[in-house]
Design an enzyme around this catalytic site. Structure first.
Site, PDB file in Angstrom:
ATOM      1  N   SER A  15      -4.196   7.015   4.405  1.00 42.75           N
ATOM      2  CA  SER A  15      -3.092   7.521   3.496  1.00 42.75           C
ATOM      3  C   SER A  15      -2.422   8.732   4.328  1.00 42.75           C
ATOM      4  CB  SER A  15      -3.784   8.236   2.253  1.00 42.75           C
ATOM      5  OG  SER A  15      -4.762   9.148   2.900  1.00 42.75           O
TER       6      SER A  15
ATOM      7  N   VAL B 216       4.528 -14.696   6.217  1.00 42.72           N
ATOM      8  CA  VAL B 216       4.350 -15.418   7.393  1.00 42.72           C
ATOM      9  C   VAL B 216       2.849 -15.987   7.004  1.00 42.72           C
ATOM     10  CG1 VAL B 216       3.347 -14.965   9.575  1.00 42.72           C
ATOM     11  CG2 VAL B 216       5.305 -13.581   8.755  1.00 42.72           C
TER      12      VAL B 216
ATOM     13  N   CYS C 163      18.702   7.240 -17.965  1.00 40.27           N
ATOM     14  CA  CYS C 163      17.015   7.302 -17.958  1.00 40.27           C
ATOM     15  C   CYS C 163      17.065   8.812 -18.363  1.00 40.27           C
ATOM     16  CB  CYS C 163      16.359   7.057 -16.649  1.00 40.27           C
ATOM     17  SG  CYS C 163      14.550   7.558 -16.781  1.00 40.27           S
TER      18      CYS C 163
ATOM     19  N   THR D 197       0.854  -1.248  -0.035  1.00 43.23           N
ATOM     20  CA  THR D 197       0.037   0.084  -0.051  1.00 43.23           C
ATOM     21  C   THR D 197       0.833   1.303  -0.086  1.00 43.23           C
ATOM     22  OG1 THR D 197      -1.782  -1.254   1.031  1.00 43.23           O
ATOM     23  CG2 THR D 197      -1.640   1.239   1.288  1.00 43.23           C
TER      24      THR D 197
ATOM     25  N   HIS E  78       0.597  15.697   5.572  1.00 42.78           N
ATOM     26  CA  HIS E  78      -0.622  16.202   5.996  1.00 42.78           C
ATOM     27  C   HIS E  78      -0.411  17.165   7.142  1.00 42.78           C
ATOM     28  CE1 HIS E  78      -3.516  14.425   3.255  1.00 42.78           C
ATOM     29  NE2 HIS E  78      -2.659  13.350   3.205  1.00 42.78           N
TER      30      HIS E  78
ATOM     31  N   ARG F 232      -5.883   0.676  -0.346  1.00 45.57           N
ATOM     32  CA  ARG F 232      -5.656   1.096   0.743  1.00 45.57           C
ATOM     33  C   ARG F 232      -6.367  -0.203   1.682  1.00 45.57           C
ATOM     34  NH1 ARG F 232      -8.221   4.901  -3.042  1.00 45.57           N
ATOM     35  NH2 ARG F 232      -8.880   6.514  -1.681  1.00 45.57           N
TER      36      ARG F 232
ATOM     37  N   CYS G  39      15.566   3.366 -22.030  1.00 43.08           N
ATOM     38  CA  CYS G  39      16.564   2.720 -21.025  1.00 43.08           C
ATOM     39  C   CYS G  39      16.373   1.588 -20.375  1.00 43.08           C
ATOM     40  CB  CYS G  39      16.901   3.767 -19.880  1.00 43.08           C
ATOM     41  SG  CYS G  39      15.396   3.851 -18.811  1.00 43.08           S
TER      42      CYS G  39
END
Lengths: 466, 311
Positions: free
Chosen positions: A346, A182, A409, A50, A59, A320, A451
């Protein structure tokens, strides 16, 4: 400093499942103490779930639910990550956000959002009238009515953040165990035994930072506090030539019409549009959708028509780890010596260091003796943002090592020197995507057309001469 | 920072840039320098092993790499300076460019600057195609690099998106790599190539040209498993393990745009007059940066012709 453990040792003081931004931050936080630490992830890289499709915003927490755990951890995490970014070289830009109102209802909501910001301890937001708004953002589409400015909302490099945490944790002695799934957890009176795809590991304390799979890990202990519903977010990234169109993060105003999408500059010099929000049942459904992309193009054309005339460089899709709760789901299960860190939205990128402190405190409540604390080893990671000097612009660096003047690149102007150095770094990339997150190679407008072959050869030779 | 000066500075050492450099040299300019960001000069023909190059400009037919080598040696013989692994970053004045290379940073000024930066095909993202991101997705250009330069394994069954000249080139490249083309899709009512080229390749390689057919979505998790398409009779899935996005060209106009040269809204190329001069006096554009896509020999002829028109 964390205890160094011999390679054959498989018993740790603390094991953390999940090397996303949250798990890596926890490993880093604990690594300053006299503990042996295991950071484990099913994927072949840190931050490859995620975390990799985050909207990359630092934020302030102005619009979180006042009094919530998220509000507290985002507010604190903001300052911690800001300072950390300065310390280790994570790129950020102090662009600020504008919540743009497109309807009378949204416009009326602006002052309510400002009150909420104040309740969250954020005092610097202010209302912007329509003339000032178009002066600040001349390429905004027609029909905007005004905005709320949130100058503290910044943009940051999300990939380097996770990488920096993991790199520092590793430098301090934590063991990073990637490509290790796991499968089952067995418990005895004093140890958790993790049965994994790479054999067994034991730990006295366990932290579940497994993101999309945090509910699955929770079930191993019989807890059913939440269910993770993968919420798909599709993001479009536009060509670097569009960067001059946008100065601020343009956030949607929540209204009865639902949540809109944002338009935001990125520290890499692109412009991002998104995300969509769609609940799914499949935790591996990272494909983009016809309806999602059409929705973004329609929304984007209203917010900033000129942006949609630019080329699309990339499309990212993230899932998410949404739950049925609005707040972070962080809980201590002291008898089991187990902490669950679920439901991280987020805002988790911003909150990550504060979450790590919180988890540290919960572990001590369960009896973990942290022992002596040391300063973490200093690290520096390559700065990938456009706001600071890149290696190809750095004359002394090129003079000392001409490979920093050899651009491989072309779209992202990534040099051979950077790629070779990254391949020799403490947590080297395992594939082209991992190399891209560390250097930006192949992530530009040609998406590897020029590239790809060269980069693949460098990856396969681990930086040797191709 | 190093500063230098030349008479003619050309960005891009493909057929157009090299031909223009040779012409400039022959018409008497003393200092002519061509920049290329790649390690080798020659441009796109270097990746194309098909024959068919050189018909209209060199009056004989040869493979792409041979054609590129011919232009490089002609340019060197003429006294052109070719700087490879050198990127023109931005403008350092109306008639000056900022460069970076393993030699360091440099500013070059010139009395004339020619932009010959070429074009690229829009890939899957630029076309906003939905679906998974599996292995097996190419543009014609990246396919040719993989097949001819790197000899990489491609797949067995390919679908080609687009039906222009270059799409037929993709069919031949795929055949060279042992990949069967199962379908060529175009939303148009017919292909956009010469009929004989289509008939010839269709007959020889036995694929179906699917007109009025639009690609909707790419399928498959690790490896491409198919494409979902919209046809006049409804949606269907075509099974394949390789998808090639062909044509849909975008000029590599970054330098032109950074210099705020006037750009055509429709083609995204710099706007030029009959002398190939852009909106900035002394700056010219040529080759596939203008109205892509043209063949290599057309680009080279355009480069050569600048001589008679301008100087």
């Amino acid at each position: 400093m964390a205890k160094r453990v011999a390679p054959h040792v498989r018993t740790f003081d603390v094991a953390i499942i999940g090397a996303g931004v949250v798990g890596a931050a926890i490993a880093r936080e604990l690594a300053r103490f006299d503990l042996s630490i295991l950071l484990i992830d099913a994927k072949s890289d840190v931050g490859a779930g995620t975390s990799k499709a985050n909207t990359a915003i630092l934020h302030t927490g102005f619009d979180t639910v006042p009094g919530s755990l998220e509000s507290r951890l985002v507010s604190r995490g903001y300052f911690l990550l800001r300072d950390y970014a300065r310390e280790v070289g994570i790129s950020y830009e102090t662009c600020g956000a504008l919540l743009v109102a497109w309807s009378a209802e949204e416009f009326a909501n602006l002052s309510k959002i400002q009150e909420k910001a104040i309740a969250n301890g954020y005092l610097e937001s202010y209302l912007v009238d329509v003339a000032d708004l178009y002066a600040k953002e001349p390429h905004l589409g027609p029909g905007a009515l005004g905005a709320l400015a949130v100058p503290g909302e910044w943009i940051i490099d999300p990939w380097s953040t996770t990488l920096a945490y993991a790199t520092q944790a590793k430098a301090a002695g934590a063991v990073l165990q990637l490509s290790t799934r796991v499968e089952r957890i067995a418990q005895s009176s004093h140890l958790h035994t993790l049965h994994t795809s790479q054999g067994e590991f034991e730990a006295r304390y366990l932290v579940n930072a497994a993101g999309l799979y945090s509910d699955v890990i929770d079930r191993e202990f019989g807890f059913e506090d939440f269910v993770v519903t993968p919420r798909r977010g599709e993001l479009m990234v536009f060509d670097k030539l569009s960067r001059s169109l946008v100065s601020h993060i343009l956030l949607p105003v929540p209204s009865s019409m639902g949540k809109g999408v944002l338009v935001s500059p990125t520290v890499f010099g692109n412009v991002m549009l998104g995300p969509t929000a769609e609940n799914l049942s499949d935790k591996s459904a990272t494909e983009s959708s016809i309806t999602g992309l059409a929705f973004l193009q329609e929304k984007g054309r209203k917010i900033m028509p000129a942006l949609l005339d630019e080329e699309i460089t990339a499309i990212y899709v993230g899932l998410r780890a949404a739950t049925e709760h609005s707040d972070f789901q962080i809980s201590l299960h002291a008898p089991q010596r187990y902490v669950t860190v679920g439901g991280i939205r987020s805002t988790g990128l911003t909150a990550s260091m504060a979450i790590a402190e919180h988890v540290r405190d919960l572990l001590t409540q369960a009896g973990l003796d942290l022992g002596k604390q040391d300063a973490l080893p200093a690290i520096h990671i390559p700065r990938l943002g456009e706001a600071t000097l890149r290696p190809y612009q750095n004359e002394p660096l090129i003079a000392a090592n001409p490979s920093y003047g050899e651009i491989i690149c072309h779209c992202e102007r990534v040099t051979r020197g950077e790629i070779v150095a990254t391949l020799a770094s403490p947590i080297p990339p395992q594939d082209q995507a991992g190399l891209g997150r560390r250097t930006r190679a192949t992530l530009g407008r040609c998406q590897g057309f020029y590239c790809h072959a060269e980069v693949r050869a460098l990856l396969e030779s681990k930086g040797g001469v191709s | 920072m190093k500063k230098s000066e030349v008479d003619v500075l050309i960005v891009g050492a493909g057929p157009a840039g090299l031909a223009a450099a040779i012409a400039a040299k022959q018409s008497g300019f003393a200092r002519v320098r061509v920049l290329d960001r790649e390690r080798e000069a020659g441009g796109v023909p270097r990746h194309s092993l098909h024959t068919g190059y050189g018909l209209r400009d060199l009056h004989r037919v040869m493979s792409g790499p041979k054609y590129a080598a011919r232009y490089i040696s002609k340019a060197l013989e003429a006294g052109v300076e070719i700087s490879t692994s050198t990127t023109a970053l931005d403008w350092a004045g109306d008639l000056a460019l900022a460069l970076t290379s393993p030699m360091g940073l440099e500013e070059v000024s010139a009395s004339q600057i020619l932009l010959a930066t070429g074009a690229r095909e829009r890939g899957r993202n630029a076309r906003a195609i939905a679906g998974t991101r599996p292995v097996g997705i190419y543009t014609t250009g990246s396919l040719q690099q993989s097949v001819y330069l790197r000899h990489q394994e491609i797949g067995t069954r390919a679908v080609i998106i687009g039906a222009e000249h270059v799409s037929f080139s993709a069919v031949m490249t795929l055949a060279h790599a042992g990949v069967q083309t199962v379908a060529m899709l175009t939303p148009e009512a017919r292909h956009q190539s010469y009929f004989p080229l289509h008939w010839g390749t269709a007959l020889r390689y036995r694929y179906a040209l699917r007109t009025k057919t639009k690609l909707l979505e790419i399928l498959g998790r690790e490896r491409v498993s198919g494409v979902r398409v919209a046809t006049p009779s409804g949606e269907e899935v075509i099974e394949c393990d390789t998808v090639v996005f062909s044509a849909d060209w975008i000029p590599d106009n970054e330098l032109a745009r950074r210099g705020s040269l006037q750009i055509s809204e429709s083609t995204k190329s710099p706007i030029v007059n009959h002398l190939y001069e852009t909106s900035r006096s002394g700056v010219f554009a040529l080759g596939n940066l203008l109205m892509p896509i043209k063949s290599a020999d057309q680009c080279a002829l355009e480069g050569s012709s600048l001589l008679s028109k301008n100087w």
